[in-house]
Design a protein around this motif. Structure first.
Motif, mmCIF file in Angstrom:
data_model
loop_
_atom_site.group_PDB
_atom_site.id
_atom_site.type_symbol
_atom_site.label_atom_id
_atom_site.label_comp_id
_atom_site.label_asym_id
_atom_site.label_seq_id
_atom_site.Cartn_x
_atom_site.Cartn_y
_atom_site.Cartn_z
ATOM 1 N N GLY A 87 -10.714 55.830 88.596
ATOM 2 C CA GLY A 87 -10.447 54.998 89.764
ATOM 3 C C GLY A 87 -11.510 55.184 90.827
ATOM 4 N N SER A 88 -11.398 54.434 91.912
ATOM 5 C CA SER A 88 -12.422 54.440 92.964
ATOM 6 C C SER A 88 -12.570 55.799 93.646
ATOM 7 C CB SER A 88 -12.110 53.358 93.996
ATOM 8 O OG SER A 88 -10.837 53.582 94.576
ATOM 9 N N LYS A 89 -11.471 56.498 93.897
ATOM 10 C CA LYS A 89 -11.547 57.809 94.550
ATOM 11 C C LYS A 89 -12.227 58.826 93.645
ATOM 12 C CE LYS A 89 -7.413 57.142 97.356
ATOM 13 N NZ LYS A 89 -6.043 57.583 97.614
ATOM 14 N N LEU A 90 -11.942 58.769 92.359
ATOM 15 C CA LEU A 90 -12.550 59.685 91.412
ATOM 16 C C LEU A 90 -14.044 59.382 91.265
ATOM 17 C CD1 LEU A 90 -11.901 62.053 89.586
ATOM 18 C CD2 LEU A 90 -11.334 60.442 87.776
ATOM 19 N N LYS A 91 -14.392 58.101 91.230
ATOM 20 C CA LYS A 91 -15.805 57.711 91.150
ATOM 21 C C LYS A 91 -16.553 58.138 92.396
ATOM 22 C CE LYS A 91 -15.115 53.686 88.170
ATOM 23 N NZ LYS A 91 -15.152 52.221 88.084
ATOM 24 N N ALA A 92 -15.923 57.997 93.561
ATOM 25 C CA ALA A 92 -16.565 58.398 94.821
ATOM 26 C C ALA A 92 -16.779 59.914 94.856
ATOM 27 C CB ALA A 92 -15.726 57.949 96.007
ATOM 28 N N ALA A 93 -15.851 60.667 94.302
ATOM 29 C CA ALA A 93 -15.982 62.132 94.288
ATOM 30 C C ALA A 93 -17.137 62.584 93.399
ATOM 31 C CB ALA A 93 -14.676 62.764 93.816
ATOM 32 N N ALA A 94 -17.491 61.775 92.417
ATOM 33 C CA ALA A 94 -18.555 62.122 91.490
ATOM 34 C C ALA A 94 -19.952 61.857 92.063
ATOM 35 C CB ALA A 94 -18.388 61.365 90.185
ATOM 36 N N LYS A 95 -20.013 61.099 93.146
ATOM 37 C CA LYS A 95 -21.327 60.759 93.722
ATOM 38 C C LYS A 95 -21.912 61.895 94.504
ATOM 39 C CE LYS A 95 -20.741 55.836 93.861
ATOM 40 N NZ LYS A 95 -20.792 54.624 94.614
#
Length: 95
Positions: A87-95
């Motif tokens: 999801g978007s929160k998980l993708k943002a955490a990976a950046k």
């Protein structure tokens, strides 16, 4: 690639420390979460945690393949697989 990993035991210990719950209670909750996800996927129900992840069963059609040792053509039967989407929160955490 990351050379660090967090196994289930470490995850349970970290959640228990963050929430002031016992490790046994956290382990039971995580076990139940995984059981519910497995049951849902088996019954073709998509599990979605908005912003974090989605898990769903997908169907793969039958197809032909090749035996790499002999080169003979083989039939690969239809089957199911599991798709996990971040999801978007998980993708943002990976950046």
């Amino acid at each position: 690639m990351a050379d660090k990993s967090l196994n289930k035991t470490d995850l349970v210990a970290k959640i228990a420390a963050d929430t002031d719950l016992s490790q046994a209670a956290v382990d039971k909750v995580l076990g139940s979460l995984f059981d519910v996800i497995a049951e849902s996927v088996a019954s073709d129900t998509k599990v979605s945690i908005p912003g974090w992840l989605a898990v769903e069963r997908t169907h793969r059609a039958a197809r032909t393949g090749r035996n790499p040792q002999t080169g003979a053509e083989i039939t690969i039967p239809a089957g199911y697989s599991v798709k996990v989407s971040a999801g978007s929160k998980l993708k943002a955490a990976a950046k």
